[in-house]
Structures are given as structure tokens and as C-alpha cells.
Motif scaffolding. Structure first.
Motif, short mmCIF file in Angstrom:
data_model
loop_
_atom_site.label_atom_id
_atom_site.label_comp_id
_atom_site.label_asym_id
_atom_site.label_seq_id
_atom_site.Cartn_x
_atom_site.Cartn_y
_atom_site.Cartn_z
N TRP A 111 2.89 0.82 -4.53
CA TRP A 111 1.57 0.20 -4.40
C TRP A 111 1.45 -0.61 -3.11
O TRP A 111 0.42 -0.58 -2.45
N TYR A 114 0.87 1.74 -0.41
CA TYR A 114 -0.53 2.16 -0.47
C TYR A 114 -1.44 1.12 0.16
O TYR A 114 -2.35 1.46 0.94
N LEU A 115 -1.21 -0.16 -0.17
CA LEU A 115 -2.04 -1.22 0.41
C LEU A 115 -1.85 -1.31 1.93
O LEU A 115 -2.79 -1.62 2.66
N TRP A 118 -4.26 0.52 4.09
CA TRP A 118 -5.59 -0.03 4.27
C TRP A 118 -5.63 -1.24 5.19
O TRP A 118 -6.71 -1.62 5.65
N TYR A 143 -12.63 -4.04 -0.82
CA TYR A 143 -11.17 -3.96 -0.70
C TYR A 143 -10.50 -4.25 -2.04
O TYR A 143 -9.44 -3.68 -2.34
N LEU A 144 -11.08 -5.12 -2.86
CA LEU A 144 -10.54 -5.36 -4.19
C LEU A 144 -10.62 -4.08 -5.02
O LEU A 144 -9.66 -3.73 -5.73
N ALA A 147 -7.94 -1.71 -3.97
CA ALA A 147 -6.63 -2.12 -4.47
C ALA A 147 -6.46 -1.78 -5.95
O ALA A 147 -5.41 -1.29 -6.38
N GLY A 150 -6.37 1.97 -6.47
CA GLY A 150 -5.07 2.41 -5.96
C GLY A 150 -3.93 2.09 -6.90
O GLY A 150 -2.98 2.86 -7.03
N ALA A 151 -4.01 0.93 -7.58
CA ALA A 151 -2.97 0.57 -8.54
C ALA A 151 -2.92 1.59 -9.68
O ALA A 151 -1.84 2.02 -10.11
#
Length: 247
Positions: A111, A114-115, A118, A143-144, A147, A150-151
Motif C-alpha cells: 500500500w 501504491y501511495l 501518487w 487524494y483520500l 488512498a 487503493g487500500a
């Protein structure tokens, strides 16, 4: 916590030392840069649609989410499948730290990578703030949403890697899990409107979630859904690892 930090450090070193990680990072930045440039070009035309650049950037379409599924599959396919292939999965799962710590460290490592994809895109709102006055709230909410979604995708990717014996199969499963989630949004437009199925599919739709996040609406139901899906996938991942260890 010390065991999680140690395993997380090991996982991050393993990820960033892999050529695949840098290929994923470079490809993601190239595609996101092209996409953002196209958004600016579209908005600069006389008959431009209504919307802000970052809202359009976060909203996207089905075609823009498909590469994201491929990136997540590339990130997560090696987490457990590679350990199984190399023969290190058994010592890792039978270590005194416990499988829960292993799953947590693997998830956090994937994760965080992944972040990191961005983080360079933060230059886009900085560019807009230099030449215009965009609202910061919707950008932060966007962006939240990225995230949280993506999680959930990362957790599904870990589940796929725990189920698969090879990285290729893990990548295919990860893409399939993510695509199934995306299809919930498509299904919401097919079933009869107002029905229970339509309400459930709309609530689970990634597109509906990101439509809210990108305009600055942080709905607690979206946050809870993404976190719940992530937790469920990680719990199933733990079960899959227990079954693999017992077999």
C-alpha cells in the motif's frame, strides 16, 4: 510493532529493489501525466465541459481505472506467490511473529508503494495553484478517496497472491477481483432503478465513491466500505495462508 516495522522494512527494500516496481512507477507517471495534459487541453477549448482539472483527474472513466488495476496487480502479485515459489513462505508463516504480522507488513508495504505512485502527482495541484485558485478541500478529498480505494484494491491483490501458486496467476486473480468491483458500478446502471440491487450496487460502486470524493464530499459510508472491504480481504488472505500451511 517492532516485528511489523522489521518486516515492513524488509518488504519495502524488496519492492523498491525490484525492476518491476520502477517500471510500474515510470509507466504510472507517464500515463497520469498524459491524462492530466489531455484534461487541461480539453478544458482550454471553447466548448469545454464543466469541471475542474483535478476533479476530472480523480473522476476518470472505466478505461482509466483498468490501468490502475494492472498496476495494483503488478505490485501485489509477488507478495505471497513469490515467497511460495522460492520456498520461503513456510519459514515466514511458522516464525514466532505470527501470520497476522506477516499479512499486515505485506499489506502496508504494497500500500505504501501504491501511495508513492501518487506522490509525484501532487505537482499537478501545485501547478494549478500557481496559475489559478483551485479549492483545496476537493483535492484533499480526492487524494483520500484514491488512498482508500487503493487500500481495498491492495488487500484484494494480497488475497489473490495468497490463493495463487505463481505470480502470473496472482496478477490475473488480482485484476479479476478489482474488475468485479468496478463492474458493480456498471451493474448499477443496468438493474431496475430504485430496487434493492441498484442501491447496493450504487453504494459499492467505485465510480460513485470517487464522484463524491472528487467534489469534496467525504461520506462516512464510503470510508467504512473501503476499510471493511480491505479488512475482509486481509482476513480471507489469512485464512488462505492457514489452508496453504496445513496442506
Amino acid at each position: 510493532m517492532r516485528a511489523v516495522r522489521a518486516l515492513l522494512r524488509r518488504e519495502l527494500i524488496s519492492i523498491f529493489s525490484s525492476p518491476i516496481a520502477w517500471v510500474v512507477l515510470a509507466t504510472f507517471l507517464l500515463l497520469s501525466g498524459i491524462y492530466f495534459y489531455e484534461i487541461l487541453w480539453i478544458l482550454s477549448r471553447p466548448a469545454a465541459p464543466y469541471g475542474t482539472p483535478m476533479a476530472m483527474f480523480f473522476g476518470g472513466s472505466l478505461l482509466s481505472y483498468i490501468p490502475l488495476l494492472l498496476f495494483v496487480a503488478a505490485i501485489t502479485m509477488r507478495t505471497f506467490a513469490e515467497e511460495a515459489h522460492s520456498g520461503t513462505i513456510e519459514p515466514l508463516l511458522t516464525a514466532p511473529i505470527g501470520p497476522n504480522v506477516v499479512v499486515a507488513a505485506k499489506f502496508l508495504g504494497a500500500w505504501l508503494f501504491y501511495l508513492s505512485l501518487w506522490v509525484p502527482t501532487l505537482v499537478y495541484p501545485l501547478f494549478l495553484w500557481r496559475h489559478a485558485d483551485p479549492a483545496g478541500g476537493p483535492i484533499a478529498a480526492g487524494y483520500l478517496g484514491v488512498a482508500l480505494v487503493g487500500a481495498a484494491l491492495t488487500a484484494l491483490g494480497l488475497l489473490a497472491s495468497a490463493l495463487a501458486r505463481t505470480q502470473i496467476v496472482a496478477a490475473i486473480l488480482s485484476f479479476g477481483f478489482g474488475a468485479t468491483w468496478l463492474l458493480a458500478g456498471v451493474g448499477a446502471a443496468i438493474v431496475p432503478p430504485g430496487s434493492l440491487a441498484a442501491r447496493v450496487l450504487q453504494h459499492a460502486s467505485v465510480f460513485e465513491m470517487m464522484d463524491r470524493f472528487r467534489v469534496g464530499i467525504v461520506d462516512s459510508r464510503d470510508v467504512v466500505f473501503c476499510l471493511s472491504l480491505s479488512l475482509l480481504a486481509l482476513l480471507l488472505c489469512r485464512v488462505a495462508l492457514d489452508v496453504r500451511r496445513a496442506s
